[in-house]
Structure formats: structure tokens, C-alpha cells
Scaffold this motif. Structure first.
Motif, mmCIF file in Angstrom:
data_model
loop_
_atom_site.group_PDB
_atom_site.id
_atom_site.type_symbol
_atom_site.label_atom_id
_atom_site.label_comp_id
_atom_site.label_asym_id
_atom_site.label_seq_id
_atom_site.Cartn_x
_atom_site.Cartn_y
_atom_site.Cartn_z
ATOM 1 N N TYR A 4 -3.249 0.346 -1.776
ATOM 2 C CA TYR A 4 -2.549 -0.808 -1.206
ATOM 3 C C TYR A 4 -1.800 -1.381 -1.926
ATOM 4 N N LEU A 58 -2.043 -1.631 3.481
ATOM 5 C CA LEU A 58 -2.465 -0.354 3.337
ATOM 6 C C LEU A 58 -1.400 0.695 3.283
ATOM 7 N N ARG A 73 -4.556 6.511 2.434
ATOM 8 C CA ARG A 73 -5.956 6.622 2.429
ATOM 9 C C ARG A 73 -6.365 8.101 2.170
ATOM 10 N N MET A 87 -1.456 -8.179 1.578
ATOM 11 C CA MET A 87 -1.593 -6.937 1.118
ATOM 12 C C MET A 87 -1.661 -5.812 2.296
ATOM 13 N N GLN A 137 1.069 -5.022 -2.400
ATOM 14 C CA GLN A 137 0.894 -6.220 -2.302
ATOM 15 C C GLN A 137 2.430 -6.786 -2.841
ATOM 16 N N PHE A 196 -8.245 4.290 -1.492
ATOM 17 C CA PHE A 196 -7.109 3.632 -0.792
ATOM 18 C C PHE A 196 -6.088 3.153 -2.081
#
Lengths: 116, 115
Positions: free
Chosen positions: A37, A47, A50, A45, A39, A35
Motif C-alpha cells: 500500500y 493499493l 497484491r 492509503m 500512503q 499487499f
């Protein structure tokens, strides 16, 4: 235990440029999940994208795509046509596919700055 | 719909105090995770619940850390006798199912500062 390494603590590019964030990992498993992510500053955070290790086709989500090289244990993130809102910390993460610990293992992150 | 919420958002504790951090996951989410994020680092896994069962607590750094989810929804992370090294952002995440590529939805975190 698996480890995730992000070797670029910080990157800075101009708006509209393409940028690639690197991630390598170490595991003895044949199937797993990877993944990316995002932030943003002082925000939750979320996604970005993936990938399942069994799938050879690289995942894409609009301006975001990955270059998954299973043999090299590499999972880089490419952001095309970068925008000011892409400024954030980006974390690469690994998750087992089978039993055992079910939490994500994160890298230390890359701070991406998009300059106007 | 509502996302994952955490309270308080900020907590200052004196060394030796006990603290309790709350997480409200997305309704219906089976899995709940706690992570600790030190300044400038990526989140580190603490513990995992499937409904009310704590299936993995391998990441809890000491026996001063305790988590519960008694009714399979809201979870509380408790830290006893806080130490300065406990200062971090504590993130909660929930997921609809236990395994696979399913997305973990993160809360905004609780920033704990131990003085």
C-alpha cells in the motif's frame, strides 16, 4: 501471530531510477495474501500491488513489480522509472486466506523520497 | 463513485472525554475494518464487521473502545474516557467481500489528539 518487517525506514533516489523496497514476514500458513500500500502525504492509503502466495508468478502493475520468495518469506517491491509522485510511505501488508482475523497486518513502513 | 469517508477529519479531546468517530464505507461493501495508526507506525487492526455483525474485535486495546455498525453501512468507533495514548490516526476501510485478495479501500482517517 504473523509479523511483517520493513527494515528500511527511509529511502531516497533520483527521479527515473529504479528502487526496491524490502519486506519480510513470518507465518506458518501455506496460503495467504500479500499487499503493498502507498500512503502519500496527507492523502488516503491506496493499493499498489497484491500477490497470492499460491501463485508463483510475480505480480506486476505497470512500473510496479514484486519479487516474491515464498521460502525466504520475502516480498519486495520494485519501482521502475521512479516519478516525483511516487514519494510516499509504503506499507507491506499480510492477510490470512482462511478463518480467523481478517484484518491486514502491516509493517512499519518505508518512507520513499524521489528527488528531482 | 464516492470513496470511503470519515468524520471528523481532526478531533482534539481533553483527557477523560468521550469521542465518536464516523465511517461511511463505499456503498454495497460488506466488510468494514477499523485500524489505529500511531505516528510513524503502520496501521494496526482494531476490529472487523461483516454487514452489521462484529466478527472480530481482537485488536481493540481496551474496553474503553467500542465499535458498531447497526444497519450494516455506517460505522462508529467510540472511545470512552480518552487517554493520551489514544492519540493516533484512526483509519476505516471497506471491502466488497470478506476474504481473499480483494482490495480494502481506505478512508482519509480521523486524527485524534488527546490533550
Amino acid at each position: 501471530a504473523q509479523t511483517v518487517t520493513q527494515s528500511q525506514p527511509e529511502m531516497s533516489v533520483q527521479e527515473a531510477e529504479t528502487v526496491t523496497l524490502s519486506c519480510t514476514y513470518d507465518t506458518s500458513e501455506s496460503n495467504y495474501y500479500l499487499f503493498w500500500y502507498k500512503q502519500p502525504p496527507s492523502r488516503q492509503m491506496i493499493l499498489v500491488i497484491r500477490q497470492e502466495a499460491y501463485k508463483q508468478q510475480n505480480a506486476t502493475e505497470n512500473r510496479f513489480s514484486v519479487n516474491f520468495q515464498k521460502a525466504a518469506k520475502s516480498f519486495s517491491l520494485k519501482i521502475s522509472d521512479s516519478q516525483l509522485g511516487d514519494t510516499a510511505m509504503y506499507f507491506c501488508a499480510f492477510r490470512h486466506s482462511g478463518g480467523g482475523a481478517d484484518g491486514l497486518t502491516f509493517g512499519k513502513g518505508t518512507h520513499l523520497i524521489i528527488q528531482p | 463513485g464516492a470513496g470511503v469517508s470519515q468524520s471528523p477529519r481532526y478531533k482534539v479531546a481533553k483527557r477523560g472525554q468521550d469521542v465518536a468517530l464516523r465511517c461511511d464505507p463505499i456503498s454495497g461493501h460488506v466488510s468494514l475494518f477499523w485500524y489505529q495508526q500511531a505516528l510513524g507506525q503502520g496501521p494496526e487492526f482494531l476490529t472487523y464487521f461483516q454487514n452489521e455483525a462484529q466478527l472480530d474485535k481482537s485488536g481493540l486495546p481496551s474496553d474503553r473502545f467500542f465499535a458498531e455498525r447497526p444497519e450494516g453501512s455506517v460505522s462508529t468507533l467510540k472511545i470512552q474516557r480518552t487517554q493520551q495514548e489514544d492519540s493516533a490516526v484512526y483509519l476505516c476501510a471497506s471491502s466488497l467481500v470478506q476474504k481473499g485478495m480483494y482490495e480494502q479501500y481506505f478512508g482519509p482517517g480521523t486524527r485524534l489528539t488527546v490533550t
